[in-house]
Design a protein around this motif. Structure first.
Motif, PDB file in Angstrom:
ATOM      1  N   ILE A 133       9.183  35.130  -6.686  1.00 39.03           N
ATOM      2  CA  ILE A 133       8.022  35.915  -7.091  1.00 39.03           C
ATOM      3  C   ILE A 133       6.798  35.014  -7.294  1.00 39.03           C
TER       4      ILE A 133
ATOM      5  N   ILE B 222       2.966  34.569  -8.652  1.00 37.79           N
ATOM      6  CA  ILE B 222       2.089  35.173  -9.654  1.00 37.79           C
ATOM      7  C   ILE B 222       0.753  34.445  -9.635  1.00 37.79           C
TER       8      ILE B 222
ATOM      9  N   ILE C 224       1.050  40.042  -9.278  1.00 35.34           N
ATOM     10  CA  ILE C 224       2.403  39.664  -8.865  1.00 35.34           C
ATOM     11  C   ILE C 224       2.513  39.989  -7.385  1.00 35.34           C
TER      12      ILE C 224
ATOM     13  N   PRO D 154      10.260  41.187 -10.290  1.00 37.58           N
ATOM     14  CA  PRO D 154       8.865  41.528 -10.586  1.00 37.58           C
ATOM     15  C   PRO D 154       8.700  42.151 -11.975  1.00 37.58           C
TER      16      PRO D 154
ATOM     17  N   ASN E 215       9.010  39.506 -14.753  1.00 36.44           N
ATOM     18  CA  ASN E 215       7.819  38.671 -14.902  1.00 36.44           C
ATOM     19  C   ASN E 215       6.646  39.466 -15.476  1.00 36.44           C
ATOM     20  N   ARG E 216       6.557  40.730 -15.095  1.00 38.03           N
ATOM     21  CA  ARG E 216       5.502  41.566 -15.670  1.00 38.03           C
ATOM     22  C   ARG E 216       5.680  41.664 -17.190  1.00 38.03           C
TER      23      ARG E 216
ATOM     24  N   VAL F 158       1.148  44.800  -9.370  1.00 34.46           N
ATOM     25  CA  VAL F 158       2.403  44.349  -8.771  1.00 34.46           C
ATOM     26  C   VAL F 158       2.466  44.799  -7.314  1.00 34.46           C
TER      27      VAL F 158
END
Length: 280
Positions: free
Chosen positions: A139, A141, A188, A229, A232-233, A248
């Protein structure tokens, strides 16, 4: 799409075998360019077929060096920068963030390569310097602090996600630039999504041991699936970034491997997506 000056001559000369890179651009605010590369555009030769076709600029995945050089040239032309202002670390799935400043830019190319060894995130407040990271299911960012003109690019594989690299990178921005999380915007980028990210029990247990809300980020089918995702969000929100300031990407690299590199689908010996950000 940002207003970027492009040197058309570099692409119109067929002898260069270059096409404009096809990028996914992100709207993070004024005076910043943010994007992810796709597999389309760039250097087209007999050596750019299969798992490396066609746009890859990662030197650590086994691709042909001339292919990489031409692709970097094409991207730099599109962005309007010189090659020495296109920066990418050699990632190792840890949580270190490198700060790019004038002292770093004064280093030789060899010294820069050494200085970027072992980092999984880059940050800077300089203008005209594109920082970015490589992924092929992990992922990416991007963070943008318009208040302090600070940007950050983060590589969050499952190991980095477990180790909370996103949270640590935000802490680094706070210390270096005085960034306030509530003023940061985040993107993201394309990565493997929940339905495709099947993991073993040991990976599930690694997330559980670190206190993640497993009911919110995982489902059990034949094996466990984890939503990187979403995980991490959550970290971005826990760090103080507003939910409305986080976007995202819907792209699943595994499911869309014709357009985006996926190591799970194509194998480790394949190209990588470059997700970059630049103050303009």
């Amino acid at each position: 799409m940002p207003n970027i000056t492009m040197d058309r001559a570099i692409f119109e000369n067929r002898k260069t075998e270059l096409l404009p890179p096809q990028l996914d651009f992100y709207n993070l605010g004024r005076n910043v360019t943010a994007f992810s590369t796709t597999r389309h555009g760039g250097c087209i030769t007999d050596n750019t077929v299969g798992s490396y076709a066609t746009f890859n600029i990662n030197r650590y995945c086994g691709d042909d060096e001339e292919h990489i050089r031409k692709n970097r040239m094409a991207l730099c032309s599109l962005l309007g920068i010189s090659d020495d202002k296109l920066l990418m670390p050699h990632q190792v799935h840890l949580t270190k963030t490198a700060r790019i400043d004038e002292t770093f830019l004064a280093l030789s190319e060899e010294q820069k390569g050494i200085a970027l060894e072992g980092y999984d995130a880059l940050m800077t407040d300089l203008r005209g310097v594109c920082i970015g990271i490589s992924t092929a299911d992990c992922i990416p960012i991007l963070l943008y602090d318009e208040e302090h003109h600070a940007i950050c690019a983060i590589h969050a594989g499952w190991r980095g996600t477990v180790a909370r690299i996103a949270e640590k990178a935000i802490d680094e921005m706070k210390e270096a630039y005085g960034s306030r999380p509530e003023k940061i915007k985040a993107q993201i980028g394309p990565g493997i999504q929940l339905e495709s990210f099947e993991v073993g029990d040991e990976v599930y247990e690694a997330f559980a041991r670190e206190g993640f809300n497993m009911s919110a980020i995982s489902i059990k089918k034949e094996k466990w699936h984890i939503d990187l995702p979403a995980c991490n969000r959550m970290q971005l929100i826990e760090s103080g970034i507003l939910p409305t300031s986080i976007t995202v990407s819907p792209v699943c690299t595994y499911q869309q491997a014709n357009d985006y590199f996926s190591a799970r689908r194509l194998g480790i010996n394949s190209g990588r997506i470059f997700t970059g950000i630049m103050n303009t």
